[in-house]
Design a protein around this motif. Sequence first.
Motif, PDB file in Angstrom:
ATOM      1  N   GLU A  82       0.822  -1.209   0.000  1.00  0.00           N
ATOM      2  CA  GLU A  82       0.000   0.000   0.000  1.00  0.00           C
ATOM      3  C   GLU A  82       0.861   1.266   0.000  1.00  0.00           C
ATOM      4  OE1 GLU A  82      -2.634  -1.084  -1.141  1.00  0.00           O
ATOM      5  OE2 GLU A  82      -4.193  -0.700   0.344  1.00  0.00           O
ATOM      6  N   ILE A  83       1.965   1.227   0.707  1.00  0.00           N
ATOM      7  CA  ILE A  83       2.886   2.383   0.694  1.00  0.00           C
ATOM      8  C   ILE A  83       3.474   2.566  -0.700  1.00  0.00           C
ATOM      9  CG2 ILE A  83       5.098   3.240   1.581  1.00  0.00           C
ATOM     10  CD1 ILE A  83       4.309   1.905   4.280  1.00  0.00           C
ATOM     11  N   ALA A  84       3.791   1.444  -1.355  1.00  0.00           N
ATOM     12  CA  ALA A  84       4.312   1.508  -2.720  1.00  0.00           C
ATOM     13  C   ALA A  84       3.250   2.047  -3.676  1.00  0.00           C
ATOM     14  CB  ALA A  84       4.778   0.129  -3.171  1.00  0.00           C
ATOM     15  N   ALA A  85       1.992   1.656  -3.460  1.00  0.00           N
ATOM     16  CA  ALA A  85       0.906   2.155  -4.306  1.00  0.00           C
ATOM     17  C   ALA A  85       0.769   3.668  -4.164  1.00  0.00           C
ATOM     18  CB  ALA A  85      -0.399   1.461  -3.936  1.00  0.00           C
ATOM     19  N   ASP A  86       0.973   4.171  -2.959  1.00  0.00           N
ATOM     20  CA  ASP A  86       0.963   5.617  -2.717  1.00  0.00           C
ATOM     21  C   ASP A  86       2.002   6.308  -3.608  1.00  0.00           C
ATOM     22  OD1 ASP A  86       2.393   7.976  -1.331  1.00  0.00           O
ATOM     23  OD2 ASP A  86       0.546   7.902  -0.174  1.00  0.00           O
ATOM     24  N   SER A  87       3.211   5.767  -3.619  1.00  0.00           N
ATOM     25  CA  SER A  87       4.291   6.355  -4.421  1.00  0.00           C
ATOM     26  C   SER A  87       3.999   6.272  -5.914  1.00  0.00           C
ATOM     27  CB  SER A  87       5.617   5.655  -4.113  1.00  0.00           C
ATOM     28  OG  SER A  87       5.960   5.803  -2.745  1.00  0.00           O
ATOM     29  N   LEU A  88       3.463   5.143  -6.358  1.00  0.00           N
ATOM     30  CA  LEU A  88       3.143   4.968  -7.768  1.00  0.00           C
ATOM     31  C   LEU A  88       2.035   5.929  -8.212  1.00  0.00           C
ATOM     32  CD1 LEU A  88       3.219   1.070  -7.960  1.00  0.00           C
ATOM     33  CD2 LEU A  88       4.837   2.626  -9.073  1.00  0.00           C
ATOM     34  N   TYR A  89       1.092   6.175  -7.322  1.00  0.00           N
ATOM     35  CA  TYR A  89       0.017   7.101  -7.644  1.00  0.00           C
ATOM     36  C   TYR A  89       0.565   8.525  -7.797  1.00  0.00           C
ATOM     37  CZ  TYR A  89      -4.708   9.025  -7.692  1.00  0.00           C
ATOM     38  OH  TYR A  89      -5.871   9.660  -8.074  1.00  0.00           O
ATOM     39  N   LYS A  90       1.440   8.903  -6.865  1.00  0.00           N
ATOM     40  CA  LYS A  90       2.019  10.241  -6.918  1.00  0.00           C
ATOM     41  C   LYS A  90       2.929  10.411  -8.142  1.00  0.00           C
ATOM     42  CE  LYS A  90       1.627  10.994  -1.958  1.00  0.00           C
ATOM     43  NZ  LYS A  90       2.295  10.909  -0.636  1.00  0.00           N
ATOM     44  N   PHE A  97      -9.144   6.431  -9.284  1.00  0.00           N
ATOM     45  CA  PHE A  97      -9.341   6.318  -7.836  1.00  0.00           C
ATOM     46  C   PHE A  97      -8.391   5.291  -7.235  1.00  0.00           C
ATOM     47  CE2 PHE A  97     -13.499   7.770  -9.425  1.00  0.00           C
ATOM     48  CZ  PHE A  97     -13.655   8.905  -8.652  1.00  0.00           C
ATOM     49  N   CYS A  98      -7.992   5.521  -5.997  1.00  0.00           N
ATOM     50  CA  CYS A  98      -7.111   4.573  -5.302  1.00  0.00           C
ATOM     51  C   CYS A  98      -7.317   4.742  -3.802  1.00  0.00           C
ATOM     52  CB  CYS A  98      -5.653   4.836  -5.676  1.00  0.00           C
ATOM     53  SG  CYS A  98      -4.498   3.620  -5.005  1.00  0.00           S
ATOM     54  N   ASP A 127      -9.761  -2.665  -1.614  1.00  0.00           N
ATOM     55  CA  ASP A 127      -9.758  -4.121  -1.790  1.00  0.00           C
ATOM     56  C   ASP A 127      -8.406  -4.776  -2.036  1.00  0.00           C
ATOM     57  OD1 ASP A 127      -9.388  -2.984  -4.285  1.00  0.00           O
ATOM     58  OD2 ASP A 127     -10.932  -4.176  -5.295  1.00  0.00           O
ATOM     59  N   HIS A 128      -7.329  -4.002  -2.144  1.00  0.00           N
ATOM     60  CA  HIS A 128      -6.027  -4.581  -2.516  1.00  0.00           C
ATOM     61  C   HIS A 128      -5.589  -5.669  -1.535  1.00  0.00           C
ATOM     62  CE1 HIS A 128      -5.225  -0.141  -3.886  1.00  0.00           C
ATOM     63  NE2 HIS A 128      -6.185  -0.720  -4.587  1.00  0.00           N
ATOM     64  N   VAL A 141      -1.541  -7.515  -8.467  1.00  0.00           N
ATOM     65  CA  VAL A 141      -1.962  -6.274  -7.805  1.00  0.00           C
ATOM     66  C   VAL A 141      -1.433  -5.054  -8.546  1.00  0.00           C
ATOM     67  CG1 VAL A 141      -1.682  -4.855  -5.732  1.00  0.00           C
ATOM     68  CG2 VAL A 141      -2.217  -7.288  -5.506  1.00  0.00           C
ATOM     69  N   PHE A 142      -0.114  -5.005  -8.727  1.00  0.00           N
ATOM     70  CA  PHE A 142       0.484  -3.808  -9.323  1.00  0.00           C
ATOM     71  C   PHE A 142       0.178  -3.690 -10.819  1.00  0.00           C
ATOM     72  CE2 PHE A 142       3.115  -4.250  -5.457  1.00  0.00           C
ATOM     73  CZ  PHE A 142       2.824  -3.011  -4.910  1.00  0.00           C
ATOM     74  N   SER A 143       0.033  -4.824 -11.499  1.00  0.00           N
ATOM     75  CA  SER A 143      -0.355  -4.772 -12.906  1.00  0.00           C
ATOM     76  C   SER A 143      -1.756  -4.179 -13.038  1.00  0.00           C
ATOM     77  CB  SER A 143      -0.310  -6.166 -13.525  1.00  0.00           C
ATOM     78  OG  SER A 143       1.007  -6.676 -13.559  1.00  0.00           O
ATOM     79  N   GLU A 144      -2.647  -4.608 -12.179  1.00  0.00           N
ATOM     80  CA  GLU A 144      -4.010  -4.079 -12.241  1.00  0.00           C
ATOM     81  C   GLU A 144      -4.059  -2.601 -11.869  1.00  0.00           C
ATOM     82  OE1 GLU A 144      -7.681  -4.122 -13.465  1.00  0.00           O
ATOM     83  OE2 GLU A 144      -6.476  -5.966 -13.450  1.00  0.00           O
ATOM     84  N   LEU A 145      -3.307  -2.223 -10.847  1.00  0.00           N
ATOM     85  CA  LEU A 145      -3.281  -0.826 -10.429  1.00  0.00           C
ATOM     86  C   LEU A 145      -2.778   0.078 -11.551  1.00  0.00           C
ATOM     87  CD1 LEU A 145      -1.912  -1.104  -6.776  1.00  0.00           C
ATOM     88  CD2 LEU A 145      -4.187  -0.336  -7.456  1.00  0.00           C
TER      89      LEU A 145
END
Length: 398
Positions: A82-90, A97-98, A127-128, A141-145
């Motif tokens: 989830e922390i990595a998803a934060d960075s990828l979003y930024k 949406f995330c 839901d991740h 997970v990351f491919s879908e994100l």
Amino acid sequence: MALSRSASSPPRANLLKPLLAAVSSPSSFFRRPISTDTTPITVETSVPFTAHRCEAPSRTVETTGQELVGFFRVMALMRRAEIAADSLYKAKLIRGFCHLYDGQEAVAIGMEAAITKKDCIITAYRDHCTFLGRGGALLEVFSELMGRQGGCSKGKGGSMHFYRKEAGFYGGHGIVGAQIPLGVGLAFAQKYNKDENVSFTLYGDGAANQGQLFEALNMAALWDLPAILVCENNHYGMGTAEWRAAKSPAYYKRGDYVPGLKVDGMDALAVKQACKFAKEHALKNGPIILEMDTYRYHGHSMSDPGSTYRTRDEISGVRQERDPIERIRKLLLSLDLATEKELKDIEKEVRKEVDEAIAQAKESPMPDASELFTNVYVKGYGVESFGPDRKEVRAMLP
């Protein structure tokens, strides 16, 4: 948490003998199988359960070193993802949406410990980690994100629409509360087919006032369906505190005629005990509501800084006092089931796994344009796709 070895456990000295023997070989000592210790351990939950129209389960939970280390590893994996998803979003590699789950990991991991993959889970858009708990891969997970073909929904669903049918995970839904009737429908199918399994339907406190919740609950109670409704109460529906949105924030009592249980959702073992109790109840007596008292560290979504409607002191206070991963860490250390170094090594391994999954996901191609027409209509009916003038047939859908 109050801790004790079970009555059947060997004396502490006997438990330490293999560790002491291993010290003579440093390499074998640092590779000691901490995650395979199956000696029974009894642990008391952090706070008592609070029950409505049922008798609360025991606060004493049985576990093992193997299970506790597994809890630590998977929750650390969820947190890091989830922390990595934060960075990828930024970095604008994740768009749209995330909604992140960090802080609420104990709900996902405790629930999984009490059930099987034949039991169904359906949730909202946060839901991740639920997907990971159901056995989903980080690469998916990351491919879908990032909207790639390798994602669990082929890159077409994104953050809010994860799916893993083979493991009984039915999403991932973007409309507030819309998953609740679907979850009760899953329970209906289970009873109709005499499966002896249950369905867990997760929703937040922000969805707890939805009319469809009460309509679905009424049907579940009429037909004694094996439906377990789980309110993940993180105390804020978007930026609105629960006390501003609900006259009665005791969500476990909201079913009135349906039994309910309030659970410390930051205590993985309490969640495990509650879900085990709920599954047994639902198979015998029909629906039950579980209110998980939990907390999210991030804002509602990545567009919400999460600090305008609550103080930073509040967030840091929960981290210090109730963090689910730190609770398990302290438990492992206090029972000599792991050392600080071993737990840090696990966290390093987890970080490496997440980084590798992200690198692989970036290599996955974007979905082909033809995917726009798949998973929309039933196959085999020869549906035609027209242009905007409704005259020229552009494609025949399979």
